[in-house]
Scaffold this active site. Structure first.
Site, PDB file in Angstrom:
ATOM      1  N   HIS A  82       2.541  25.681 -56.698  1.00 25.43           N
ATOM      2  CA  HIS A  82       3.520  25.469 -57.758  1.00 25.43           C
ATOM      3  C   HIS A  82       2.779  25.155 -59.055  1.00 25.43           C
ATOM      4  CE1 HIS A  82       7.215  24.184 -59.722  1.00 25.43           C
ATOM      5  NE2 HIS A  82       6.528  23.176 -60.216  1.00 25.43           N
ATOM      6  N   ASP A 161      18.733  17.690 -57.414  1.00 31.35           N
ATOM      7  CA  ASP A 161      17.816  17.919 -58.537  1.00 31.35           C
ATOM      8  C   ASP A 161      18.470  18.764 -59.615  1.00 31.35           C
ATOM      9  OD1 ASP A 161      15.165  17.846 -59.851  1.00 31.35           O
ATOM     10  OD2 ASP A 161      15.348  20.008 -59.577  1.00 31.35           O
ATOM     11  N   ARG A 168      19.073  14.816 -67.143  1.00 30.30           N
ATOM     12  CA  ARG A 168      17.885  14.251 -67.809  1.00 30.30           C
ATOM     13  C   ARG A 168      17.543  15.023 -69.079  1.00 30.30           C
ATOM     14  NH1 ARG A 168      13.802  15.211 -63.582  1.00 30.30           N
ATOM     15  NH2 ARG A 168      12.337  14.546 -65.171  1.00 30.30           N
ATOM     16  N   SER A 183      11.333  15.380 -58.687  1.00 29.55           N
ATOM     17  CA  SER A 183      12.068  16.618 -58.944  1.00 29.55           C
ATOM     18  C   SER A 183      11.280  17.820 -58.414  1.00 29.55           C
ATOM     19  CB  SER A 183      12.310  16.734 -60.453  1.00 29.55           C
ATOM     20  OG  SER A 183      12.669  18.028 -60.831  1.00 29.55           O
ATOM     21  N   LYS A 187      11.955  19.920 -54.426  1.00 23.99           N
ATOM     22  CA  LYS A 187      12.217  21.371 -54.325  1.00 23.99           C
ATOM     23  C   LYS A 187      11.158  22.046 -53.465  1.00 23.99           C
ATOM     24  CE  LYS A 187      12.450  21.791 -58.804  1.00 23.99           C
ATOM     25  NZ  LYS A 187      12.880  21.347 -60.106  1.00 23.99           N
TER      26      LYS A 187
HETATM   27  N1  URA Z   1       9.957  20.598 -63.749  1.00 26.38           N
HETATM   28  C1  URA Z   1      10.832  20.210 -62.809  1.00 26.38           C
HETATM   29  O1  URA Z   1      11.151  20.955 -61.895  1.00 26.38           O
HETATM   30  N2  URA Z   1      11.344  18.967 -62.900  1.00 26.38           N
HETATM   31  C2  URA Z   1      11.028  18.099 -63.893  1.00 26.38           C
HETATM   32  O2  URA Z   1      11.531  16.999 -63.905  1.00 26.38           O
HETATM   33  C3  URA Z   1      10.127  18.540 -64.874  1.00 26.38           C
HETATM   34  C4  URA Z   1       9.598  19.804 -64.764  1.00 26.38           C
END
Ligand code: URA
Length: 434
Positions: A82, A161, A168, A183, A187
């Site tokens: 990622h 999320d 957010r 977050s 995922k």
């Molecule tokens: N990318 C994400 O998936 N979440 C965040 O909080 C910031 C960047």
């Protein structure tokens, strides 16, 4: 349990219990806890932080707020990577085929671009016919057959999320390391791989502006992965200039192809080699990073990485004649050189400005509803440390739009030139593992 008490405890800097964290995520996902309480909670976390145990519980609760992928039907160790988001970041397009050519299993879910950062799914779709939506059965079958699949989310992954990140974004609570880490990791964990390599970017084109912040985020995420039983490692990589030369969908695919033929830019080739080597260690295919690097380099030199890219696109319906003959990709109507205003060495390139300019030329989206132009983008001619003569190109802008003179000026202004020699730094700075 009352949400107001949980908020007050966090305002006072107390650590929340597992039950309180799960109560919040469960209630917020289902809608029984309203946005105004969730935003007050997020603001309290932004100022007071969370303990490693709280962060692990929050991540686990978010991971299990929706469906999780069961990849147990795929034989062997499943690896994943990622990136926290960069400009010109086409890493998965070259890295995925290379690690799969070396025998790793990559079952990857990717995203789309927004703002100054691009997304792997958009880049893949610049190859006509490519389908990034497979059923879970097709996805698993493809990884078992050819070792790699790259798709959009096939399940309703991590709804907590989705809600919390959107909240957010509009309440000034994005920049909290516990919230960013949970977050991203919730995922990734929901996608089911055994190992995760995190490419945490720092610099003017990245979420984290300094290497110290990137290190803290990386350590937090590696700790979460480890606590939740996955082999998680991270690299800290420089985003103080775009990665490689190409920024924009079809342009980046062409650069990934060149890289798989061993003719890629220095920085991008190095990132792919180092990240690939670590992933091969995680997959237990290499016994050391050095041995992994040799395997990746061989897959670039003997063409097996490029063959795997052809297999990947062919399996997902893409017209691979574009990959075999990249001159087939449609060209933008206007290809304009951006000239150096004076002679000098390139000292800095504002990646954020280059990413936003590429978006304005048509390569990206300002909102998720915007359509993108696969041919648009920017191809740098000079990187940090290069010398340029006055009037020679710093970059080329590719677009099908007219009236973009202001964007062309912004691209020129993104380059800082200096009369003194400038040394380019490394792209990969550190590896973080427990
Ligand atoms: N990318 C994400 O998936 N979440 C965040 O909080 C910031 C960047």
């Amino acid at each position: 349990m009352r949400m107001v008490d949980i908020i007050e405890e966090k305002v006072e800097g107390k650590a929340l219990s597992d039950e309180e964290i799960r109560f919040f995520i469960d209630g917020y996902t289902k809608g029984s806890i309203p946005d105004y309480q969730a935003s007050a909670w997020a603001m309290a976390v932004l100022f007071q932080g969370m303990t490693p145990h709280e962060i692990a519980t929050l991540t686990d609760a978010m991971e299990h707020s929706g469906e999780t992928m069961d990849l147990s039907a795929i034989k062997g160790i499943k690896v994943d990577k990622h990136s926290t988001g960069g400009v010109g970041d086409k890493t998965s397009l070259a890295l995925g085929p290379l690690v799969a050519a070396c025998g790793a299993k990559l079952a990857k879910m990717s995203g789309r671009g927004l703002g100054h950062t691009g997304g792997t799914l958009d880049k893949m779709e610049s190859v006509p016919g490519t389908n990034v939506f497979l059923t879970p059965e097709q996805f698993i079958d493809q990884v078992n057959r050819i070792g790699i699949a790259i798709v959009g989310q096939t399940a309703e992954v991590d709804p907590a999320d989705k809600k919390l990140y959107a909240l957010r974004d509009v309440t000034g609570t994005v920049q909290s390391i516990p919230l960013i880490a949970s977050s991203i990791m919730s995922k990734k964990l929901a996608c089911g791989s055994n190992t995760i390599l995190l490419d945490v970017k720092f610099g003017n084109g990245a979420f984290m502006k300094t290497i110290d912040d990137a290190r803290e985020l990386a350590k937090t995420m590696v700790q979460i992965g480890d606590d939740l039983g996955r082999d998680t490692r991270a690299i800290l990589t420089d985003m103080n200039e775009p990665l490689g030369f190409a920024v924009g969908n079809a342009l980046e695919v062409q650069e990934a192809i060149a890289t798989l033929h061993g003719q890629g830019p220095r920085d991008f080739t190095e990132l792919v080699t180092q990240a690939g080597a670590i992933m091969l260690c995680q997959a237990k295919i290499a016994t050391s990073v050095e041995a992994g690097r040799k395997k990746i380099q061989t897959a670039m030199q003997d063409g097996s990485g490029f063959q795997k890219m052809l297999e990947l696109f062919a399996a997902q319906g893409g017209d691979i004649s574009y990959l075999e003959h990249p001159e087939k990709f449609p060209k933008a109507a206007y290809i304009t050189p951006i000239l150096a205003p004076r002679s000098g060495y390139v000292k800095a390139i504002d990646s954020l400005e280059i990413g936003l300019s590429a978006m304005r030329l048509g390569a990206g989206r300002a909102t998720m509803r915007d359509k993108i132009d696969m041919a648009a983008g920017i191809v740098l001619q000079k990187k940090i440390g290069n010398y340029v003569e006055q009037g020679k190109p710093l970059a080329y802008a590719y677009t099908n739009k007219t009236g973009v003179e202001e964007v062309l000026t912004q691209i020129q202004a993104a380059f800082t030139l200096d009369e003194n020699k400038v040394k380019a730094g490394p792209v990969v700075h550190e590896m973080i593992a427990l």
